[in-house]
Design an enzyme around this catalytic site. Structure first.
Site, PDB file in Angstrom:
ATOM      1  N   HIS A   1       0.849  -1.201   0.000  1.00  0.00           N
ATOM      2  CA  HIS A   1       0.000   0.000   0.000  1.00  0.00           C
ATOM      3  C   HIS A   1       0.874   1.236   0.000  1.00  0.00           C
ATOM      4  O   HIS A   1       1.094   1.860  -1.041  1.00  0.00           O
ATOM      5  CB  HIS A   1      -0.954  -0.044   1.208  1.00  0.00           C
ATOM      6  CG  HIS A   1      -1.808   1.173   1.321  1.00  0.00           C
ATOM      7  ND1 HIS A   1      -1.940   1.882   2.482  1.00  0.00           N
ATOM      8  CD2 HIS A   1      -2.590   1.797   0.400  1.00  0.00           C
ATOM      9  CE1 HIS A   1      -2.767   2.914   2.274  1.00  0.00           C
ATOM     10  NE2 HIS A   1      -3.172   2.881   1.022  1.00  0.00           N
TER      11      HIS A   1
ATOM     12  N   CYS B   1      -0.476   0.314   9.762  1.00  0.00           N
ATOM     13  CA  CYS B   1      -0.617   1.699   9.290  1.00  0.00           C
ATOM     14  C   CYS B   1      -2.030   1.971   8.784  1.00  0.00           C
ATOM     15  O   CYS B   1      -2.656   2.949   9.177  1.00  0.00           O
ATOM     16  CB  CYS B   1       0.402   1.986   8.189  1.00  0.00           C
ATOM     17  SG  CYS B   1       2.065   2.076   8.832  1.00  0.00           S
ATOM     18  N   HIS B   2      -2.523   1.120   7.860  1.00  0.00           N
ATOM     19  CA  HIS B   2      -3.851   1.378   7.299  1.00  0.00           C
ATOM     20  C   HIS B   2      -4.700   0.131   7.273  1.00  0.00           C
ATOM     21  O   HIS B   2      -5.729   0.096   6.600  1.00  0.00           O
ATOM     22  CB  HIS B   2      -3.716   1.970   5.877  1.00  0.00           C
ATOM     23  CG  HIS B   2      -2.805   3.148   5.831  1.00  0.00           C
ATOM     24  ND1 HIS B   2      -1.497   3.049   5.407  1.00  0.00           N
ATOM     25  CD2 HIS B   2      -2.998   4.439   6.220  1.00  0.00           C
ATOM     26  CE1 HIS B   2      -0.918   4.242   5.506  1.00  0.00           C
ATOM     27  NE2 HIS B   2      -1.805   5.104   6.003  1.00  0.00           N
ATOM     28  N   GLY B   3      -4.253  -0.935   7.973  1.00  0.00           N
ATOM     29  CA  GLY B   3      -5.093  -2.116   8.139  1.00  0.00           C
ATOM     30  C   GLY B   3      -5.136  -3.072   6.964  1.00  0.00           C
ATOM     31  O   GLY B   3      -6.212  -3.560   6.605  1.00  0.00           O
TER      32      GLY B   3
ATOM     33  N   PRO C   1      -6.469  -1.815   2.285  1.00  0.00           N
ATOM     34  CA  PRO C   1      -6.213  -0.924   1.157  1.00  0.00           C
ATOM     35  C   PRO C   1      -5.105  -1.380   0.200  1.00  0.00           C
ATOM     36  O   PRO C   1      -5.035  -0.892  -0.924  1.00  0.00           O
ATOM     37  CB  PRO C   1      -5.817   0.403   1.827  1.00  0.00           C
ATOM     38  CG  PRO C   1      -5.317   0.011   3.165  1.00  0.00           C
ATOM     39  CD  PRO C   1      -6.075  -1.211   3.567  1.00  0.00           C
TER      40      PRO C   1
END
Lengths: 191, 282, 419
Positions: A131, A155-157, A170
């Site tokens: 990502h 960080c963003h799953g 993501p």
């Protein structure tokens, strides 16, 4: 003495052309070192291949090594982890590309195409989330492994499964598998 | 008529005179320091190149004799397999590197640990730092060998310093090292040698802290060459020159091509100039 | 600059551009069409060579700065890293190091050309002064650059020269410590020298623009020293002087290449391959060859303050040269007495250079003092007096006449050789 007729090309123009061409070659030859010096230097290239001794690794264990400035996850998978990964229907994967440098670019993301060896025990992947580049958790015993038992990027799953393939979150691509091979039963060469 | 000789040559000479007269300064002590002789080196001159076999022998001397006190911190094991060098294979270099123990770390527990060397490491140093080196050698620091061949020179006297400029002789440093290694002898009768020092004919002041490092057969050469003191001194000096100037061969080869290119271009420009200026009276 | 532009745009684009920013016009007027005396000899090609040297140093310098580390603990190692690991690093480093010497070689030829042909005389006084400013900036830049490899000579040369500032009465020591950023040359000094060494070439570049601008206001001087009177005295700069400059540059590059590829370290000092050690002073501390004459002058004077003042005066006196020389005749070609004093001056400067490399004792010290004294005698006595008492040779009426006379003599010589 010399030919003063400007209409005749003959030797006069040839020499200017030759001189100009030669000078251009000279300029190009000096330009190349100026450009090439920015390419990776000998110390970077020397570390562009590394050899990792994995003889101490038992099944279920993982190590992280640094290669070309990035972490590489080496995991010796358990049977359970291999089964979990093989059972998945690859058409349902968000990314059906093996992302394996050692195979052809359009290989599918089957578990065989992700593992380094025939048995499927050895997984070698660049530990950088596809990502935005964080290092996913999952190497150490206490780490969260995400919903699919593999790796989880805080960080963003993004969730990666036991073959390092993206399943949720993501990130769009599976974790990269670098050029790697066993040079003997104890050592993997990466790069 | 080719007028290149006009201004450029005059200045070349004038400049050389100033320059060379002034460069003869550094490490020459006044007094009884014996004059160093010019020695034949394969890498001297425009067509200079290294002799692989000599570099390998020199490396062996360094490894077996010198490396116990002298580091070579800027040289990497992988350099031994690179072009223009001793010509070891990549496999041989891996073995050579792994014979040395490198201190690496810290590990996950914060400790430094030992591991076998890899080609990407620099040569292992005998001492952790200069202080340890001095303490182990009576206060004297065994200099690092990486650029030592460029850090030494000799006063060659007229007309040699002038000739050297035109022949591109840059081997004054290895001449000195070679002479030094062969220059151990008994001090003259009235010479006062300080305790712990050794007499050397070429060292400035004639007293050197290093004891004679090379004796007959100090090393048994892998290729069977007779290991006389002169031979070992020459081989290790050549190796040191390579260590200081690993790019020497490619530099001189490139220089040859550049020189030819520039001469041709100069010729083309000369005729271009003549053609253009023929248009007017001058 | 007061002349009408002869620029004619060749394409629609160039016309459009020129209307908005007259750069094409300016380039055409100053490079293509600029009327240049037709009798310039090869000594006049060194301005172009110097521009090439400046660009070379800037390009190689910027590239080196990508790999160099300005820290006392890492600088020496970073230079070795460049030499061994960076692709073509050895080449770029040697070009930069040899390039500094070549830059100074060219600047000395350029300056001495000016001294011979009276290029500093009216109306070119500002041109000359700008040139001296460039030279001074070059000296400072080179001095700081030499410190960067952090070898023994780097360190001790920096120590000796920065210590000179302590001679300033009252504030000397404070200024010196301010320069050092400490109590001796150390990491702080190295870091600021790196920053300033990167900056100054761009200042040099700016002054070079002014230098060329002021040259184009007055026009070039020429070997006979007679001003341009008519159109046929000149030729357009391109192609006549572009090709001549190019040829001369390539010959210069042959010398440059010789050093880079076949003897790159002879212009430096072997002690600079020993890492800087504040506790060990080299036997002989010497600057690079191009600074040796000033070093000789500095050490010739017994007092420290005196040495600094006289060394400074040696450069300062160049600023007022246009007013020291009283001769109405520009070129030494027509000044038989001045010609002789000129060559004596040249030998004196070379001697000062040699003496700068030797220990200032015994005969060398005596010689340094004589040569230093003569340096000032040349400027303060010889030049003013000579202009008043010398009887110059008859000067040609114009450049064209001078060129034609020379051609006639050449033709006569060829005829008598055939006969």
């Amino acid at each position: 003495m010399s030919d003063k007729d400007p209409k005749q090309p003959s030797r006069r123009d040839f020499i200017f052309l030759a001189t100009g061409a030669f000078a251009a070659v000279g300029a190009a030859s000096i330009a190349w070192p100026i450009v090439d010096q920015m390419n990776p230097d000998a110390t970077a290239l020397a570390l562009s291949k590394i050899e990792v001794d994995i003889s101490q690794l038992e099944r279920g264990q993982a190590i992280t090594v640094k290669w070309r400035g990035k972490p590489v996850f080496i995991r010796r998978r358990t049977e359970e982890e291999i089964q979990m990964a093989s059972r998945v229907d690859i058409d349902s994967l968000p990314d059906n590309n093996a992302r394996n440098y050692n195979l052809s670019p359009d290989s599918s993301a089957s578990d065989e195409n992700r593992a380094l060896d025939e048995n499927g025990e050895w997984l070698v992947m660049v530990g950088v989330c596809t990502h935005l580049g964080c290092v996913p958790k999952g190497q150490s015993l206490g780490d969260s492994k995400g919903d699919f038992g593999g790796w989880y990027c805080p960080c963003h799953g993004s969730h990666y499964d036991t073959a390092g393939r993206i399943r949720k979150g993501p990130a769009a691509k599976n974790l990269d598998i670098p050029a790697a091979e066993f040079i003997n039963q104890n050592v993997i060469r990466i790069g | 008529m080719f007028k290149l000789s006009g201004y450029n040559f005059k200045f070349f000479i004038l400049f050389q005179i100033i320059f060379v007269l002034s460069f003869s300064i550094s490490a020459y002590a006044a007094g009884e320091q014996k004059r160093v002789q010019k020695h034949d080196w394969t890498f001297a001159g425009i067509f200079g190149h290294y002799d692989d076999a000599q570099l390998q022998r020199g490396f062996q001397v360094y490894r077996e004799v010198c490396s116990s006190c002298h580091s070579m911190n800027y040289v990497y094991y992988r350099n031994l397999a690179e072009e223009g060098g001793p010509g070891f294979t990549v496999e041989e270099v891996k073995v050579i590197a792994s014979e040395d123990t490198i201190i690496d770390g810290p590990d996950d527990y914060g400790e430094m640990f030992e591991r076998p060397g890899k080609p990407s490491d620099t040569f292992v140093s005998p001492y952790a730092n200069q202080n340890e080196a001095r303490a182990s050698n009576g206060g004297a620091y065994p200099p690092d060998f990486s650029v030592l061949a460029k850090a030494r020179s000799t006063l060659r006297g007229f007309p040699w310093w002038f000739v050297d400029l035109f022949t591109g002789y840059q081997e004054q440093g290895v001449d000195y090292i070679y002479a030094l290694l062969n220059g151990y002898s008994e001090p003259p009768k009235d010479f006062i040698l300080q305790s712990g020092m050794h007499y050397n004919e070429y060292y400035p002041g004639n007293q050197i802290a290093m004891g004679q490092p090379l004796y007959e057969e100090s090393v048994e050469y892998a290729d069977g060459t007779v290991a006389s003191v002169e031979q070992m001194a020459e081989d290790v000096s050549a190796f040191m020159m390579w260590a200081a100037e690993p790019k020497l061969e490619i530099r001189k080869q490139m220089g040859f091509k550049v020189a030819i290119f520039l001469f041709v271009l100069a010729g083309l420009l000369y005729y271009s100039k003549k053609k253009i200026w023929a248009r007017i009276e001058h | 600059m007061s002349k009408e532009s002869t620029y004619i745009p060749k394409s629609g684009f160039s016309k459009w551009f020129d209307q908005r920013l007259p750069l094409p016009r300016m380039l055409h007027d100053n490079i293509n069409a600029f009327p240049t005396p037709r009798n310039l000899n090869y000594w006049y090609t060194f301005g172009g060579i110097l521009t090439f040297c400046l660009v070379t140093q800037i390009v190689t310098g910027i590239v080196l700065a990508m790999h160099y580390t300005a820290d006392a603990g890492l600088a020496f190692a970073s230079v070795e890293h460049i030499m061994r690991n960076v692709n073509y690093g050895w080449l770029i480093r040697y070009i930069h190091a040899v390039g500094a010497s070549m830059f100074f070689l060219a600047v000395y030829v350029h300056i001495f050309r000016g001294l011979y042909y009276g290029s500093y005389k009216a109306p070119r006084e500002i041109l000359w002064i700008l040139g001296v400013v460039i030279y001074l900036l070059m000296v400072i830049t080179a001095f700081m650059g030499y410190v960067l490899p952090w070898g023994q000579m780097s360190f001790w040369g920096a120590t000796v020269i920065t210590n000179l500032f302590s001679v300033i009465p009252v504030v000397g020591t404070t200024i010196t410590e301010w320069l050092w950023g400490g109590f001796a040359v150390d990491n702080a000094t190295l870091k600021r020298f790196f920053s300033l060494h990167y900056l100054m070439p761009f200042m040099i570049f700016g002054v070079v623009i002014l230098h060329i601008w002021s040259l184009h206001v007055t026009g070039n001087n020429n070997p006979v020293g007679v001003s341009v009177k008519e159109k046929q005295d000149t030729v357009p700069f391109a192609p006549y002087y572009t090709v001549k400059d190019a040829f001369s540059l390539v010959c210069f590059l042959i010398l440059f290449a010789w050093f880079i590829f076949f003897n790159p370290n002879i212009l430096g000092h072997t002690d600079n391959y020993i890492m800087a050690d504040p506790l060990v002073t080299p036997a002989h501390i010497v600057p690079e060859w191009y600074l040796l004459p000033f070093y000789a002058i500095l050490r010739a004077i017994p007092s420290k303050l005196g040495g600094v003042l006289v060394m400074g005066a040696a450069i300062a006196i160049l600023f007022i040269l246009p007013w020291l020389d009283t001769s109405k005749v520009r070129s030494a070609t027509f000044r038989p007495l001045y010609k002789q004093f000129y060559w004596i001056f040249v030998v004196n400067c070379i001697a000062l250079g040699y003496l700068g490399s030797q220990n200032p004792e015994g005969l060398f010290l005596v010689a340094s003092r004589i040569c230093t004294a003569y340096y000032f005698i040349h400027f303060l006595l010889v030049l003013p007096i000579l202009g008043l008492v010398e009887k110059p040779k008859p000067i040609p009426e114009s450049i064209t006449k001078a060129v034609l006379e020379k051609m006639e003599i050449r033709n006569m010589k060829e005829k008598s050789a055939e006969a």
